[in-house]
Design an enzyme around this catalytic site. Structure first.
Site, mmCIF file in Angstrom:
data_model
loop_
_atom_site.group_PDB
_atom_site.id
_atom_site.type_symbol
_atom_site.label_atom_id
_atom_site.label_comp_id
_atom_site.label_asym_id
_atom_site.label_seq_id
_atom_site.Cartn_x
_atom_site.Cartn_y
_atom_site.Cartn_z
ATOM 1 N N GLY A 46 0.653 -0.896 0.642
ATOM 2 C CA GLY A 46 -0.254 -0.180 0.337
ATOM 3 C C GLY A 46 0.791 1.594 -0.083
ATOM 4 C CD GLN A 51 2.800 6.114 2.627
ATOM 5 O OE1 GLN A 51 2.248 4.713 2.070
ATOM 6 N NE2 GLN A 51 4.251 5.153 2.818
ATOM 7 C CB CYS A 88 5.297 2.440 7.485
ATOM 8 S SG CYS A 88 4.819 3.672 6.901
ATOM 9 C CG LEU A 89 6.698 0.891 1.416
ATOM 10 C CD1 LEU A 89 5.908 1.225 0.534
ATOM 11 C CD2 LEU A 89 7.369 0.215 1.844
ATOM 12 C CG HIS A 130 -0.509 1.241 7.114
ATOM 13 N ND1 HIS A 130 0.101 0.883 8.246
ATOM 14 C CD2 HIS A 130 -0.364 1.968 6.605
ATOM 15 C CE1 HIS A 130 1.427 1.225 8.288
ATOM 16 N NE2 HIS A 130 1.440 2.282 6.618
ATOM 17 C CD GLU A 131 -0.965 2.055 2.899
ATOM 18 O OE1 GLU A 131 -0.560 3.574 2.627
ATOM 19 O OE2 GLU A 131 -0.327 1.503 3.182
ATOM 20 C CG HIS A 134 -0.307 6.612 4.984
ATOM 21 N ND1 HIS A 134 0.806 7.300 5.780
ATOM 22 C CD2 HIS A 134 0.310 5.383 4.837
ATOM 23 C CE1 HIS A 134 1.550 6.091 5.570
ATOM 24 N NE2 HIS A 134 1.418 4.935 5.691
#
Ligand code: NI
Length: 177
Positions: A46, A51, A88-89, A130-131, A134
């Site tokens: 995701g 991000q 998380c990226l 999660h996304e 964000h």
């Protein structure tokens, strides 16, 4: 298409308010394609617009072969609880167990501008929550207990030196770190 730099923890854009998207433009279609390419280069499941330094309410997810583009996503139903070890990226090499709903139904606009509803269980549900977090400036570490968050931040202190510009630059085809 292009692999975009991913901003890492500490960049204020990760905490910024996002703006609903009124219409899907060509520029946004290109952004979505780039976000998918970036997510795949990073071996993620995701990626949310903040991000990559953007403030649109937009995220992409790809779990077990199912890919979704979600503009203005909102959770309209949730059931049960599940604990999953998340990463998380934007916070590489930091992980933590988070409790979320085991099932969610998300309403969003897709790449065609059509309203869609996506139901997810387990990992897909975790990923969408999660996304969407964000898009509200929230990160998985915010769900951790005080002590676990402190441990996660200590781990990040050791990692963040790898990103002196605050950006994570991925080279397609190279193994993501
Ligand atoms: Ni994330």
């Amino acid at each position: 298409m292009a692999v975009l730099p991913i901003v890492v923890l500490g960049d204020p854009v990760l905490r910024a308010e996002t703006r609903p998207v009124a219409a899907v433009t060509d520029e946004l279609r290109t952004l979505v394609a780039d976000m998918f390419e970036t997510m795949r280069a990073a071996e993620g499941i995701g990626l949310a617009a903040p991000q990559v330094g953007r403030t649109e309410r937009l995220c992409v997810v790809e779990v077990e072969g199912q890919a979704f583009t979600l503009f203005n996503p909102e959770i309209i139903a949730r059931e049960g609880t599940i604990k999953w070890e998340e990463g998380c990226l934007s916070i590489p090499e930091v992980f933590g167990w988070v409790e979320r709903a085991q099932y969610v139904k998300v309403r969003a606009m897709d790449l065609d501008g059509t309203e869609i509803e996506v139901e997810g269980r387990d990992l897909l549900a975790v990923c969408m929550q999660h996304e969407i977090d964000h898009l509200d400036g929230k990160l998985f570490i915010d769900h951790l207990s005080f002590l676990k968050k402190r441990a996660a931040m200590a781990a990040w202190e050791k990692e963040k030196g790898k990103y002196p510009t605050g950006l994570r630059i991925l080279v397609p085809g190279e193994k993501a770190e």
